[in-house]
Write a protein that holds these residues in place. Structure first.
Motif, PDB file in Angstrom:
ATOM      1  N   ALA A   1     -34.935  16.687  10.611  1.00 61.80           N
ATOM      2  CA  ALA A   1     -35.958  16.783   9.573  1.00 61.80           C
ATOM      3  C   ALA A   1     -36.005  15.519   8.724  1.00 61.80           C
ATOM      4  CB  ALA A   1     -35.703  18.003   8.687  1.00 61.80           C
ATOM      5  N   PHE A   2     -34.915  14.776   8.676  1.00 61.64           N
ATOM      6  CA  PHE A   2     -34.833  13.563   7.868  1.00 61.64           C
ATOM      7  C   PHE A   2     -34.769  12.306   8.730  1.00 61.64           C
ATOM      8  CE2 PHE A   2     -33.106  17.042   5.441  1.00 61.64           C
ATOM      9  CZ  PHE A   2     -33.708  16.879   4.205  1.00 61.64           C
ATOM     10  N   ALA A   3     -34.995  12.459  10.039  1.00 61.85           N
ATOM     11  CA  ALA A   3     -34.832  11.340  10.967  1.00 61.85           C
ATOM     12  C   ALA A   3     -35.751  10.172  10.634  1.00 61.85           C
ATOM     13  CB  ALA A   3     -35.069  11.814  12.392  1.00 61.85           C
ATOM     14  N   ASP A   4     -36.947  10.450  10.116  1.00 61.89           N
ATOM     15  CA  ASP A   4     -37.889   9.381   9.798  1.00 61.89           C
ATOM     16  C   ASP A   4     -37.316   8.394   8.787  1.00 61.89           C
ATOM     17  OD1 ASP A   4     -39.657  10.593  11.474  1.00 61.89           O
ATOM     18  OD2 ASP A   4     -40.852  11.511   9.883  1.00 61.89           O
ATOM     19  N   GLU A   5     -36.441   8.868   7.922  1.00 66.90           N
ATOM     20  CA  GLU A   5     -35.921   8.003   6.873  1.00 66.90           C
ATOM     21  C   GLU A   5     -34.477   7.593   7.114  1.00 66.90           C
ATOM     22  OE1 GLU A   5     -36.854   9.499   3.006  1.00 66.90           O
ATOM     23  OE2 GLU A   5     -38.605  10.517   3.784  1.00 66.90           O
ATOM     24  N   GLY A   6     -33.920   7.959   8.255  1.00 71.48           N
ATOM     25  CA  GLY A   6     -32.551   7.580   8.559  1.00 71.48           C
ATOM     26  C   GLY A   6     -31.522   8.331   7.744  1.00 71.48           C
ATOM     27  N   ILE A   7     -31.906   9.459   7.149  1.00 67.94           N
ATOM     28  CA  ILE A   7     -30.992  10.257   6.334  1.00 67.94           C
ATOM     29  C   ILE A   7     -30.427  11.376   7.192  1.00 67.94           C
ATOM     30  CG2 ILE A   7     -30.817  11.824   4.361  1.00 67.94           C
ATOM     31  CD1 ILE A   7     -33.063  10.236   3.057  1.00 67.94           C
ATOM     32  N   GLU A   8     -29.125  11.532   7.159  1.00 65.63           N
ATOM     33  CA  GLU A   8     -28.492  12.657   7.842  1.00 65.63           C
ATOM     34  C   GLU A   8     -27.861  13.537   6.764  1.00 65.63           C
ATOM     35  OE1 GLU A   8     -25.248  13.115  11.311  1.00 65.63           O
ATOM     36  OE2 GLU A   8     -26.676  11.475  11.462  1.00 65.63           O
ATOM     37  N   PRO A   9     -28.532  14.627   6.383  1.00 61.89           N
ATOM     38  CA  PRO A   9     -28.067  15.414   5.232  1.00 61.89           C
ATOM     39  C   PRO A   9     -26.799  16.208   5.521  1.00 61.89           C
ATOM     40  CG  PRO A   9     -29.886  16.509   6.284  1.00 61.89           C
ATOM     41  CD  PRO A   9     -29.724  15.194   6.989  1.00 61.89           C
ATOM     42  N   TYR A  10     -25.967  16.308   4.499  1.00 62.37           N
ATOM     43  CA  TYR A  10     -24.809  17.193   4.557  1.00 62.37           C
ATOM     44  C   TYR A  10     -25.216  18.564   4.027  1.00 62.37           C
ATOM     45  CZ  TYR A  10     -21.846  13.124   5.365  1.00 62.37           C
ATOM     46  OH  TYR A  10     -21.274  12.006   5.886  1.00 62.37           O
ATOM     47  N   SER A  11     -25.687  18.600   2.797  1.00 64.14           N
ATOM     48  CA  SER A  11     -26.146  19.849   2.170  1.00 64.14           C
ATOM     49  C   SER A  11     -27.666  19.817   2.120  1.00 64.14           C
ATOM     50  CB  SER A  11     -25.626  19.958   0.737  1.00 64.14           C
ATOM     51  OG  SER A  11     -24.236  19.892   0.705  1.00 64.14           O
ATOM     52  N   TRP A  12     -28.283  20.973   2.334  1.00 65.53           N
ATOM     53  CA  TRP A  12     -29.740  21.060   2.278  1.00 65.53           C
ATOM     54  C   TRP A  12     -30.109  22.415   1.710  1.00 65.53           C
ATOM     55  CZ3 TRP A  12     -33.903  23.926   3.436  1.00 65.53           C
ATOM     56  CH2 TRP A  12     -35.138  23.304   3.487  1.00 65.53           C
ATOM     57  N   PHE A  13     -30.990  22.431   0.697  1.00 65.42           N
ATOM     58  CA  PHE A  13     -31.444  23.675   0.084  1.00 65.42           C
ATOM     59  C   PHE A  13     -32.955  23.615  -0.068  1.00 65.42           C
ATOM     60  CE2 PHE A  13     -27.266  22.585  -1.635  1.00 65.42           C
ATOM     61  CZ  PHE A  13     -26.534  23.701  -1.251  1.00 65.42           C
ATOM     62  N   GLY A  14     -33.625  24.704   0.247  1.00 60.97           N
ATOM     63  CA  GLY A  14     -35.066  24.801   0.072  1.00 60.97           C
ATOM     64  C   GLY A  14     -35.376  25.825  -1.004  1.00 60.97           C
ATOM     65  N   SER A  15     -36.470  25.600  -1.727  1.00 65.16           N
ATOM     66  CA  SER A  15     -36.822  26.523  -2.795  1.00 65.16           C
ATOM     67  C   SER A  15     -38.302  26.389  -3.118  1.00 65.16           C
ATOM     68  CB  SER A  15     -35.978  26.216  -4.041  1.00 65.16           C
ATOM     69  OG  SER A  15     -36.174  27.201  -5.030  1.00 65.16           O
ATOM     70  N   THR A  16     -38.737  27.187  -4.069  1.00 63.69           N
ATOM     71  CA  THR A  16     -40.087  27.093  -4.618  1.00 63.69           C
ATOM     72  C   THR A  16     -39.960  26.833  -6.113  1.00 63.69           C
ATOM     73  OG1 THR A  16     -40.201  29.462  -5.042  1.00 63.69           O
ATOM     74  CG2 THR A  16     -41.027  28.701  -2.913  1.00 63.69           C
ATOM     75  N   LEU A  17     -41.054  26.426  -6.721  1.00 66.51           N
ATOM     76  CA  LEU A  17     -41.038  26.130  -8.153  1.00 66.51           C
ATOM     77  C   LEU A  17     -42.352  26.564  -8.770  1.00 66.51           C
ATOM     78  CD1 LEU A  17     -39.730  24.653 -10.631  1.00 66.51           C
ATOM     79  CD2 LEU A  17     -40.970  22.619  -9.870  1.00 66.51           C
ATOM     80  N   GLN A  18     -42.269  27.230  -9.915  1.00 66.09           N
ATOM     81  CA  GLN A  18     -43.443  27.542 -10.723  1.00 66.09           C
ATOM     82  C   GLN A  18     -43.088  27.231 -12.171  1.00 66.09           C
ATOM     83  OE1 GLN A  18     -44.692  31.627  -9.333  1.00 66.09           O
ATOM     84  NE2 GLN A  18     -46.653  30.561  -9.519  1.00 66.09           N
ATOM     85  N   LEU A  19     -43.796  26.279 -12.744  1.00 64.32           N
ATOM     86  CA  LEU A  19     -43.574  25.877 -14.130  1.00 64.32           C
ATOM     87  C   LEU A  19     -44.864  26.075 -14.911  1.00 64.32           C
ATOM     88  CD1 LEU A  19     -41.739  22.419 -14.076  1.00 64.32           C
ATOM     89  CD2 LEU A  19     -40.917  24.527 -15.079  1.00 64.32           C
ATOM     90  N   GLY A  20     -44.793  26.800 -15.978  1.00 62.85           N
ATOM     91  CA  GLY A  20     -45.942  26.920 -16.860  1.00 62.85           C
ATOM     92  C   GLY A  20     -46.094  25.627 -17.657  1.00 62.85           C
TER      93      GLY A  20
END
Length: 148
Positions: free
Chosen positions: A34-53
């Motif tokens: 998923a990060f191959a385009d930027e040459g990054i090999e992640p150790y930790s990865w977290f996905g989330s959503t955000l809603q800010l008023g």
């Protein structure tokens, strides 16, 4: 009695199907590709959503990042036109139990893609604080937080 056996058989069959589906969904996690385009090999990865008023602040949960660098990226949406220069702040903090250290702040677009990285911060427990002082609410369904 025969109907009870048929119902039990269906429950067992669908139960196994549900379990197999649940297990297969658990395997759908991002990989280094998923990060191959930027040459990054992640150790930790977290996905989330955000809603800010508008004029609001949100503190994310503390998570363990095992790389030496920490990053966050997202595509945010708002009622603001994409040509707008409106921003909100994303802060990175390191949690030390009783005390917490502020690491840095990055400005994120209210509408569009933004990425921020903090290098050589070391592995540890970190959390993000999202601070929106604009007059617009912000929403994102693809917040990615990672370390490498």
């Amino acid at each position: 009695m025969k109907k009870n056996l048929q119902i039990t058989s269906l429950v067992q069959r669908f139960g196994k199907t549900f379990l197999a589906l649940s297990l297969s969904l658990c395997v759908l996690v991002p990989t280094a590709s998923a990060f191959a385009d930027e040459g990054i090999e992640p150790y930790s990865w977290f996905g989330s959503t955000l809603q800010l008023g508008f004029k609001s602040k949100h503190t994310g949960e503390t998570r363990w990042y095992d790389g030496t660098n920490v990053g966050i990226e997202m595509t945010s949406a708002s009622s603001v036109p994409s040509s707008s220069t409106q921003t909100f702040n994303v802060e990175l903090h390191r949690a030390h139990g009783i005390t917490n250290d502020w690491i840095g702040t990055a400005k994120f677009k209210v509408t569009g893609f933004t990425k921020a990285t903090w290098t050589n911060v070391g592995s540890g427990n970190y959390y993000f604080v999202f601070n929106n002082q604009s007059n617009y609410s912000v929403k994102s369904n693809d917040v990615k937080m990672y370390s490498w």
